[in-house]
Design an enzyme around this catalytic site. Sequence first.
Site, PDB file in Angstrom:
ATOM      1  N   ASP A   1      15.689  88.551  10.607  1.00 37.47           N
ATOM      2  CA  ASP A   1      14.332  88.005  10.769  1.00 37.47           C
ATOM      3  C   ASP A   1      14.033  86.813   9.859  1.00 37.47           C
ATOM      4  O   ASP A   1      13.121  86.048  10.134  1.00 37.47           O
ATOM      5  CB  ASP A   1      13.289  89.097  10.485  1.00 37.47           C
TER       6      ASP A   1
ATOM      7  N   ARG B   1      15.080 103.710   9.591  1.00 37.40           N
ATOM      8  CA  ARG B   1      13.659 103.408   9.379  1.00 37.40           C
ATOM      9  C   ARG B   1      13.088 104.623   8.672  1.00 37.40           C
ATOM     10  O   ARG B   1      13.351 105.762   9.079  1.00 37.40           O
ATOM     11  CB  ARG B   1      12.938 103.224  10.718  1.00 37.40           C
TER      12      ARG B   1
ATOM     13  N   ASP C   1      12.765  74.151  25.581  1.00 36.67           N
ATOM     14  CA  ASP C   1      11.709  73.178  25.919  1.00 36.67           C
ATOM     15  C   ASP C   1      10.394  73.560  25.262  1.00 36.67           C
ATOM     16  O   ASP C   1       9.587  72.692  24.935  1.00 36.67           O
ATOM     17  CB  ASP C   1      11.565  73.133  27.443  1.00 36.67           C
TER      18      ASP C   1
HETATM   19  O1  F6P Z   1      14.083  93.804  11.360  1.00 37.13           O
HETATM   20  C1  F6P Z   1      15.013  93.614  12.350  1.00 37.13           C
HETATM   21  C2  F6P Z   1      14.405  93.915  13.703  1.00 37.13           C
HETATM   22  O2  F6P Z   1      15.409  93.754  14.679  1.00 37.13           O
HETATM   23  C3  F6P Z   1      13.189  93.103  14.074  1.00 37.13           C
HETATM   24  O3  F6P Z   1      13.530  91.834  14.520  1.00 37.13           O
HETATM   25  C4  F6P Z   1      12.561  93.975  15.113  1.00 37.13           C
HETATM   26  O4  F6P Z   1      11.163  93.756  15.207  1.00 37.13           O
HETATM   27  C5  F6P Z   1      12.851  95.367  14.624  1.00 37.13           C
HETATM   28  O5  F6P Z   1      13.967  95.252  13.744  1.00 37.13           O
HETATM   29  C6  F6P Z   1      13.218  96.366  15.681  1.00 37.13           C
HETATM   30  O6  F6P Z   1      13.228  97.609  15.083  1.00 37.13           O
HETATM   31  P1  F6P Z   1      14.086  98.858  15.537  1.00 37.13           P
HETATM   32  O7  F6P Z   1      15.493  98.613  15.102  1.00 37.13           O
HETATM   33  O8  F6P Z   1      13.483  99.994  14.821  1.00 37.13           O
HETATM   34  O9  F6P Z   1      13.985  98.933  17.027  1.00 37.13           O
END
Ligand code: F6P
Length: 320
Positions: free
Chosen positions: A127, A72, A187
Amino acid sequence: MKRLAILTSGGDAPGMNTVIRAIFNKASREAVEIVGIQYGFLGILCKNFVSLEAEKVNDAIAAGGTILYSSRFPEFIEENVQLEAIQILREENIDGLIVIGGKGSQEGAAALTRLDFPTIGVPATIDNDIPATETTVGFDTAVNTIVTALDKTRDTANSHVRTFVIEIKGRRSGDLALWAGVAGGADFIVIPEQTANMTQIADKIKHSIERKKKHCLIVLAEKVMSASELTTRLKEEGILHIRQIALGHVPRGGTPSPFDRVWASKFGSAAVQFFLNEQFGCCLCVQQNQLVAVPFEEALAKQNNRIDLSLTLLNASISY
Ligand code: F6P
């Protein structure tokens, strides 16, 4: 020899390695040199440039995760950081960049395009949140993983006559929860794209229990609320035999499904062809089962979201 750089960015997704393999193999056939960048956009700034070995790349076809690693790097939203990255790419004599990742990563790729660096995007994320594409690499595998989890959860829910709330990742998109929920016989599916009424859900659960239904599975997309919050709210509505699970990052791992591998292979090969044709500034997408190249701005525009909300109608909420 032209130099084409590739990176994987944001949340990893099953099939990223298959994309890398397809790029590498096509590039080898076309006498293009592939330069791997480790840890996504951050890796450009840290100058993590590596060469790839054919054996390692080809062995990775079935491996989850990404052999180029990911990160990130929210700072990449700043223009001065983007400009610094471009300067480094130019110093390294990189002629083009392929960005493999989800929506946030494609936004980074779009920024480089606006600053005139030749960039191509390959959609890879569990996602499925890139508006213009019907599917992203990793989505199908993640759906499969979640469906397996739902089937197992139903077994225990049935034995104890319980309701389960299962929280699913997906960033701001409910598509992963939607597909997994439909396939897994949920459900109720609670996603950000639709409003849910807690009292109504609780009433339906009570009604179904009266009619001897033994389980209730509620699939919840993470951005609506947490599993514990939804569980608390349903308890307040009188649903007491209830448990919660957050599947968390588990669907991000594992060997990619054949479907993801096929699209990963198509995307990887096409990305190199676009590079050779000097067609940049686009994200590769699937539309009507065809691979198309969509300019970044259009690929990322909210109004082009291809989520199929008619699927929610298939989610029969407890009718016996
Ligand atoms: O983009 C993939 C994802 O797993 C999303 O579904 C989730 O919101 C996010 O990354 C989680 O981020 P991190 O890996 O930084 O915890």
